[in-house]
Design a protein around this motif. Structure first.
Motif, PDB file in Angstrom:
ATOM      1  N   ASP A 170      38.245  53.565 -15.831  1.00 39.76           N
ATOM      2  CA  ASP A 170      37.788  54.020 -14.521  1.00 39.76           C
ATOM      3  C   ASP A 170      38.480  55.355 -14.218  1.00 39.76           C
ATOM      4  N   ARG A 171      37.708  56.417 -14.025  1.00 38.95           N
ATOM      5  CA  ARG A 171      38.283  57.747 -13.853  1.00 38.95           C
ATOM      6  C   ARG A 171      39.086  57.887 -12.558  1.00 38.95           C
ATOM      7  N   SER A 172      38.859  57.020 -11.606  1.00 39.71           N
ATOM      8  CA  SER A 172      39.643  57.092 -10.369  1.00 39.71           C
ATOM      9  C   SER A 172      41.131  56.969 -10.674  1.00 39.71           C
ATOM     10  N   ILE A 222      41.635  66.093  -4.679  1.00 39.85           N
ATOM     11  CA  ILE A 222      40.212  66.201  -4.333  1.00 39.85           C
ATOM     12  C   ILE A 222      39.364  65.375  -5.297  1.00 39.85           C
ATOM     13  N   PHE A 223      39.629  65.508  -6.610  1.00 41.62           N
ATOM     14  CA  PHE A 223      38.890  64.716  -7.590  1.00 41.62           C
ATOM     15  C   PHE A 223      39.071  63.218  -7.344  1.00 41.62           C
ATOM     16  N   PHE A 224      40.295  62.829  -7.025  1.00 45.16           N
ATOM     17  CA  PHE A 224      40.579  61.416  -6.769  1.00 45.16           C
ATOM     18  C   PHE A 224      39.808  60.914  -5.553  1.00 45.16           C
ATOM     19  N   THR A 225      39.841  61.689  -4.461  1.00 45.54           N
ATOM     20  CA  THR A 225      39.129  61.293  -3.253  1.00 45.54           C
ATOM     21  C   THR A 225      37.627  61.194  -3.493  1.00 45.54           C
ATOM     22  N   TYR A 226      37.084  62.186  -4.213  1.00 45.10           N
ATOM     23  CA  TYR A 226      35.646  62.198  -4.502  1.00 45.10           C
ATOM     24  C   TYR A 226      35.245  60.964  -5.314  1.00 45.10           C
ATOM     25  N   VAL A 228      37.079  57.928  -5.774  1.00 45.55           N
ATOM     26  CA  VAL A 228      37.385  56.609  -5.247  1.00 45.55           C
ATOM     27  C   VAL A 228      36.556  56.273  -4.012  1.00 45.55           C
ATOM     28  N   LEU A 229      36.153  57.296  -3.246  1.00 46.39           N
ATOM     29  CA  LEU A 229      35.300  57.049  -2.081  1.00 46.39           C
ATOM     30  C   LEU A 229      33.820  57.103  -2.421  1.00 46.39           C
ATOM     31  N   GLU A 230      33.526  57.354  -3.715  1.00 48.11           N
ATOM     32  CA  GLU A 230      32.142  57.377  -4.204  1.00 48.11           C
ATOM     33  C   GLU A 230      31.277  58.313  -3.363  1.00 48.11           C
ATOM     34  N   LEU A 231      31.770  59.549  -3.207  1.00 48.20           N
ATOM     35  CA  LEU A 231      31.050  60.522  -2.382  1.00 48.20           C
ATOM     36  C   LEU A 231      29.750  60.975  -3.034  1.00 48.20           C
ATOM     37  N   ASN A 232      29.628  60.769  -4.340  1.00 52.11           N
ATOM     38  CA  ASN A 232      28.375  61.118  -5.000  1.00 52.11           C
ATOM     39  C   ASN A 232      27.220  60.246  -4.514  1.00 52.11           C
TER      40      ASN A 232
END
Length: 393
Positions: A170-172, A222-226, A228-232
């Protein structure tokens, strides 16, 4: 607060000129930290010391800002001038210490005047303390214990989350591990350990490593937040904001590598000041949208915002120096990373719960399908028997 200061905007005055200045040219500092913000000027400070005891006193003047570029001290020794700073070789220091420690010996009844010249492209914050050698040794032991616990906790988080990444892919967890590693490096540099233990002679690299590590920590955050919060999976506005912040991070990284140090430093602070509240707002929006794990992330970002603002405002002189403000970013960062680790663990639990529910649903569907198949076979049997009976008739 016992010091007096004289500002040299051009930084060209020498000790002979400064010593000849009239008393009217000097101003009382009047505050604990002697912080003058980010200006690049040279600041001369003078301090009168007196030993009223009947024995010689061995004192240490400890300057609690390891990132001062240059610090010169006149009056410590009649034959030598103390020259140190993070833009001078570490071996020049009279005491091998991550901070700037100046030894001072006064004979019984002696009065001595001490002059300090401070110049830096970063925060011109002296944060000086005068103490006996015994007090210095006691403070150092306690400080190293606390710093060891701090970096030990960060190392444990790094190893744990890297292990989880290797297991789950998991990249998170990868982004979080890189965030912890870059934040640890940032703190290692800020506290003076990096210059002492990693690169005591690489002064140019040490200068750019501080804003660079700050920008890298922000980038991986920023990468982590994007992730783990599944902003995509959220609004396209999230992706646009993240893309803009990533561009700013890359710009600050470029400035740290090739640009002026002061511009890169202010840029890295501005980046943190912008990213932290934006991440907090996005986390609240995701929480409102029904993403349960965002509650813990909101708490973590709130702590980090308060700690980062306290650290930045202390560097500019707007907040008074204290042990709390000095270590605010360490305390806040440790709390934030602990909360994030708990949130990631909670995320694993939610994923496992979702898999369990999906598996239970699948088993229930299979049971229903088998029941339907059984009913279908029974119906087919009845139809066949009925057809056979009709054929016989």
């Amino acid at each position: 607060p016992y010091m007096q200061v004289w500002q040299d905007p051009q930084g060209l005055a020498d000790f002979t000129q400064v010593r000849a200045l009239p008393d009217s040219a000097w101003q009382v500092v009047g505050r604990r930290d002697a912080s003058f913000g980010y200006g690049g000027s040279a600041y001369w400070l003078r301090l009168d010391l007196h030993n009223p005891h009947a024995r010689s006193l061995g004192w240490i003047l400890l300057v609690g800002n390891p990132l001062l570029d240059q610090l010169d001290a006149y009056g410590l020794d009649e034959d030598r001038v103390y020259r140190a700073g993070d833009q001078r070789p570490f071996a020049w220091r009279w005491i091998e210490h991550r901070q700037l420690a100046l030894p001072l010996d006064l004979a019984p009844g002696e009065t001595r005047r001490l002059w300090l010249r401070m110049q830096t492209d970063g925060s011109a914050n002296l944060s000086a303390s005068l103490m006996t050698r015994e007090a210095f040794d006691h403070l150092e032991q306690r400080s190293l214990l606390l710093q060891g616990l701090f970096f030990g906790a960060l190392t444990a988080m790094l190893i744990y989350n890297l292990s989880i990444f290797c297991i789950t892919r998991d990249r998170s967890y990868l982004w979080y591990s890189l965030f912890v590693a870059s934040f640890s490096l940032y703190q290692f540099i800020q506290l003076g350990f990096a210059l002492q233990w990693l690169w005591p002679q690489a002064l140019a690299w040490h200068q750019l490593s501080f804003p660079l590590s700050s920008a890298l920590a922000t980038l991986f955050g920023i990468f982590f937040t994007y992730s783990v919060l599944e902003l995509n999976n959220g609004s396209p506005l999230y992706r646009w904001v993240v893309a803009a912040l990533l561009a700013c991070c890359l710009a600050v990284i470029g400035l740290a590598l090739v640009g002026p140090y002061q511009v890169a430093l202010i840029g890295s602070f501005a980046l943190v000041a912008a990213c932290a509240p934006i991440a907090f707002v996005i986390t609240l929006l995701r929480w409102r949208a029904g993403y349960a794990a965002a509650r813990l992330f909101a708490l973590g970002w709130c702590v980090l915002i308060a700690a980062s603002l306290a650290s930045i405002l202390t560097g500019t002189g707007l907040l008074p120096y204290s042990l709390l403000t000095l270590h605010a970013q360490q305390i806040g960062g440790l709390i934030e990373m602990t909360v994030f680790s708990v949130a990631l663990a909670s995320r694993i639990r939610h994923v496992q719960e979702a898999e369990r529910l999906a598996q239970a649903k699948l088993i229930d569907q299979e049971r229903r399908l088998r029941t339907e198949q059984s009913k279908h076979l029974e119906l087919q049997t009845q139809i066949s028997e009925s057809l056979e009976q009709r054929v016989q008739e």
